[in-house]
Design an enzyme around this catalytic site. Structure first.
Site, short mmCIF file in Angstrom:
data_model
loop_
_atom_site.label_atom_id
_atom_site.label_comp_id
_atom_site.label_asym_id
_atom_site.label_seq_id
_atom_site.Cartn_x
_atom_site.Cartn_y
_atom_site.Cartn_z
N CYS A 335 0.78 -1.23 0.00
CA CYS A 335 0.00 0.00 0.00
C CYS A 335 0.82 1.29 0.00
O CYS A 335 0.53 2.19 -0.81
CB CYS A 335 -1.07 -0.01 1.10
SG CYS A 335 -0.69 -0.96 2.56
N ARG A 364 7.38 -10.82 5.51
CA ARG A 364 6.87 -10.55 6.85
C ARG A 364 7.58 -11.47 7.82
O ARG A 364 7.58 -12.68 7.64
CB ARG A 364 5.36 -10.80 6.92
CG ARG A 364 4.59 -9.86 6.02
CD ARG A 364 3.10 -10.02 6.18
NE ARG A 364 2.42 -9.19 5.20
CZ ARG A 364 1.11 -9.15 5.02
NH1 ARG A 364 0.33 -9.93 5.77
NH2 ARG A 364 0.57 -8.37 4.12
N GLN A 382 0.82 -11.30 -2.99
CA GLN A 382 -0.64 -11.30 -3.01
C GLN A 382 -1.12 -10.86 -4.38
O GLN A 382 -0.41 -10.19 -5.11
CB GLN A 382 -1.17 -10.32 -1.96
CG GLN A 382 -0.82 -10.71 -0.54
CD GLN A 382 -1.22 -9.64 0.46
OE1 GLN A 382 -0.96 -8.46 0.25
NE2 GLN A 382 -1.86 -10.05 1.53
N ASP A 384 -2.71 -8.42 -5.10
CA ASP A 384 -3.05 -7.22 -4.36
C ASP A 384 -3.54 -6.12 -5.29
O ASP A 384 -3.16 -6.07 -6.46
CB ASP A 384 -1.76 -6.74 -3.66
CG ASP A 384 -2.04 -5.90 -2.43
OD1 ASP A 384 -3.22 -5.76 -2.08
OD2 ASP A 384 -1.06 -5.42 -1.85
N HIS A 386 -4.93 -1.71 -4.98
CA HIS A 386 -5.38 -0.56 -4.21
C HIS A 386 -6.16 0.34 -5.13
O HIS A 386 -5.68 0.70 -6.19
CB HIS A 386 -4.17 0.15 -3.58
CG HIS A 386 -3.47 -0.74 -2.59
ND1 HIS A 386 -2.46 -1.59 -2.97
CD2 HIS A 386 -3.68 -0.95 -1.27
CE1 HIS A 386 -2.07 -2.27 -1.90
NE2 HIS A 386 -2.79 -1.92 -0.87
N LYS A 468 -12.17 -4.78 7.53
CA LYS A 468 -12.11 -5.57 6.32
C LYS A 468 -13.26 -6.55 6.19
O LYS A 468 -13.77 -7.06 7.19
CB LYS A 468 -10.77 -6.29 6.22
CG LYS A 468 -10.42 -7.19 7.38
CD LYS A 468 -9.00 -7.76 7.17
CE LYS A 468 -8.63 -8.72 8.29
NZ LYS A 468 -7.26 -9.22 8.20
N HIS A 514 -8.15 -1.41 -0.12
CA HIS A 514 -7.15 -2.46 -0.30
C HIS A 514 -7.94 -3.72 -0.59
O HIS A 514 -8.91 -4.01 0.10
CB HIS A 514 -6.35 -2.72 0.98
CG HIS A 514 -5.78 -1.49 1.63
ND1 HIS A 514 -4.43 -1.37 1.87
CD2 HIS A 514 -6.35 -0.37 2.14
CE1 HIS A 514 -4.20 -0.22 2.50
NE2 HIS A 514 -5.35 0.40 2.67
#
Length: 640
Positions: A335, A364, A382, A384, A386, A468, A514
């Site tokens: 992000c 992570r 991911q 992912d 945004h 979320k 997200h």
RNA sequence: GCUGGAGUAGCUCAGUGGUAGAGCACCUCCUUGGUAAGGAGGAGGUCGCGGGUUCAAUCCCCGCCUCCAGCUCCA
């Protein structure tokens, strides 16, 4: 006070009984069968044991083995049965807690000696003896002082401080024979209900989950009403073991985990095929839905993470490094990077929503003890994205994401209609003011309602920057896994001072969403391996077809067929070793190749292949073109 | 990270205070066999890493690493 009371039963009928009538007596009054089948009762919404007298007008539902709540009661009682057996066999044991869980029950003990797996059969045998005795569970209610005195008297030290934390002034105990335990209840009428129990494991735990507190030993087990249900459950556990993605992943040569990179998976060529196919699936959707793909740096300055809030809220999970006396962090999320892309130049309302997808690797630093194959890793990517949009576009953007999810899930073998939706709300440690949290939570809830999706609330489980929506899939063994997630975030646009120029010529703050549909590729592939037991849908299979020659005379033909398939975009191999065809088929099955194409003299003559499916089904000989049409259809349509 | 357990060939596992074995997989040869294992031979191991005890350690002791089952955490 009248001597009789009225009970409303689930069918709406009213029943007049003397005050103080027990649930068991009501059941007996309704029928002999029900009296025998009654596990517990639900009086005005509270689950109580059958021996409980009812003191006033109330609604009453009798629970039998068919009811979900009844299984919890059974398992809770089984936990007590376990405690009885452990106290018998290991005197001096102190009791922790022993609740029912989704899959069974556990009980935490502080034992004088360490328990091992070898102790379990002994304990289980003792449990069965006590079950056979049919000891009743008797409820005893005391006040706070009385409860402490009682715990002191029987030597349950751990639970004494807990008495003060119980909100109710009435503290209950349940006695069975010489055994007693402080417990909210309720329980099955007597221990004879508990014949179908199985102890599964013993492991470490802490008194009330506090790692600095008293170490305990947790014994886990499960219990069912019938032997058949228990057997089925144990069979499912066996099946889950057989499907373990770590084993299948090695057998299929998809990936490996090595000491040199704890939690950092090594993807092998065949695993990358699956990985890339999933990426392709998502990229097709991105194109259709007006996303742009970005790639932002893996290593970024500390400053950025301080600005984004990760430094304060995610630091423990991040890797840091020092270069030229400057501090950097390896990114755990995409992000902040995309925020920099968005903020790099002025934005107009005309280009909103700005949708940026990113597949970058994320690191992570998860606790070493939590690592587990692909399901819990330290390096992942991911699917992912945004989305930066105006507040009024929130609903339609979320709707589009849900639609995408509904199109993607069937291809990987999950029915969108069976997805469980949860709304995870503000955690204790969170960014931003409570008002924006409320706004964000309301936006997500509204979007779900607008889609007609039922959801449950998962309190306190949101990300630190926003609430979320979680999408949980159910796999072939009935286990659920969180994959997709949609998160609304008012904080990060604020922190990065993001804006767009509106129709009015003024600067406005965009909202950030997200979202991930698959979650992480690593975790998803782990889930898919277990869900499909390694037998991927054809479009995902690392090898889609293998050509098996019967004798060496067909070697050249087999290779030619393989090349013909490859030219048509099918991932094909040829097995022209000097082995018998039965042996080659066996190898192909172990590799989970969906199509085995047997070629002998006859097929070579006629330019055909004899098609065998992974299931064992024999489709017989067919022309190569016909086979190609068939497999291309499955690949192109992503038939799951 | 914490508690408990484990680490011997690519895999599954035997084994012993005197530097190691089986089955499968792999390679070679024989066999040319029609839908889940044809036969023979061969090669393959720093017994997780480092230290200690001992004449001698894969084995006993200590430390570390990794894995497994949980706790906790989560995509």
């Amino acid at each position: 006070m009248s001597a009789s009371i009225h009970l409303q039963l689930p069918d709406g009928s009213l029943r007049q009984v003397p005050r103080g009538t027990t649930v068991a007596e009501v059941a007996a009054g309704i029928g002999k069968g029900l009296a025998k089948a009654a596990v517990a009762g639900v009086v005005d919404g509270n689950v109580v044991e059958t021996a409980r007298p009812i003191q006033g007008d109330a609604s009453l539902r009798i629970l039998t083995a068919k009811d979900k709540e009844a299984l919890d009661v059974l398992r809770h009682s089984a936990a007590h049965l376990l405690a009885m057996a452990v106290l018998d066999l290991f005197p001096g044991t102190d009791l922790g807690f022993g609740p029912a869980t989704d899959e069974g029950f556990y009980y935490d003990f502080k034992t004088p000696q360490t328990l091992t797996e070898e102790d379990l059969p002994k304990i289980e045998a003792r449990m069965k003896e006590i079950a056979a005795e049919g000891r009743p569970y008797a409820r005893v209610a005391l006040d706070r002082a009385g409860a402490k005195e009682r715990l002191q008297g029987i030597g349950y030290e751990l639970k004494i401080p807990h008495v003060d934390e119980i909100p109710e002034d009435e503290i209950t105990f349940y006695d069975s024979g010489a055994f007693t335990d402080m417990c909210e209840g309720p329980h099955v009428p007597d221990t004879s209900w508990l014949a179908n129990v199985k102890l599964l494991s013993v492991s470490g735990a802490y008194w009330r989950g506090d790692a600095s507190g008293v170490p305990m030993q947790r014994i886990r087990g499960t219990a069912f009403f019938t032997a058949k249900d228990l057997e089925q459950h144990l069979h499912r556990l066996e099946e889950a073991k057989k499907r373990d993605h770590r084993r299948i992943g090695r057998e299929m040569d998809l990936f490996s985990l090595q000491p040199e990179g704890p939690g950092f998976p090594f993807w092998h060529p065949r695993g990358m095929v699956v990985y890339n196919e999933l990426t392709k699936l998502i990229r097709e959707q991105l194109e259709r839905r007006g996303y742009g793909e970005v790639r932002t740096p893996i290593v970024l300055s500390d400053e950025l993470w301080k600005r984004s809030g990760h430094y304060d809220h995610f630091k423990d999970n991040m890797y840091f490094l020092e270069v030229d006396e400057r501090s950097f962090a390896i990114k755990p999320m995409n992000c902040p990077g995309t925020c920099l892309v968005y903020g790099h130049r002025p934005r107009s309302y005309r280009e909103l929503p700005v949708r940026m997808a990113e597949f970058s690797p994320l690191h992570r630093n998860e606790l070493s003890g939590t690592l587990h194959g692909l399901l819990r890793v330290r390096l992942m990517a991911q699917d992912d994205a945004h989305v930066y949009c105006a507040p009024e576009d929130l609903q339609s953007e979320i709707a589009d994401m849900i639609e995408m999810l509904q199109q993607v899930y069937p291809a990987i073998g999950f029915d969108p209609a069976e997805v469980i939706v949860k709304l995870a709300t503000k955690p204790e440690k969170a960014l931003g003011d409570p008002a924006s949290w409320e706004k964000a939570e309301a936006a997500l809830a509204d979007a779900l309602r607008a889609q007609g999706m039922a959801f449950e609330v998962n309190p306190g489980e949101g990300a630190f920057y926003g609430p979320k929506i979680e999408f949980h899939v159910t796999d072939a063994l009935g286990r659920t896994w969180q994959c997709g997630t949609i998160q609304v975030d008012f904080s990060m646009p604020e922190r990065f001072n993001l804006s767009y120029v509106g129709q009015d010529g003024q600067h406005h703050r965009p909202v950030m969403i997200h979202r991930a549909i698959l979650g992480s590729f690593e975790r998803l592939i782990g889930i898919l391996i277990e869900h499909h037991a390694g037998r991927f849908p054809v479009w995902l299979a690392p090898v889609q077809a293998t050509v098996l020659s019967i004798t060496e005379a067909q070697g050249e033909y087999a290779v030619a067929v393989r090349d013909r398939l490859r030219a048509a975009g099918v991932r094909a191999e040829a097995d022209i070793r000097g082995d018998k065809v039965g042996s080659k088929i066996r190898d192909a099955i172990l590799e989970r190749v969906p199509y085995q194409l047997v070629v002998g003299g006859r097929e070579m003559e006629s330019g055909q292949v004899a098609v065998r499916l992974l299931s064992g089904e024999d489709l017989g000989p067919m022309a190569i073109e016909d086979f190609l049409a068939r497999i291309r259809h499955e690949i192109d349509e992503r038939v799951a």
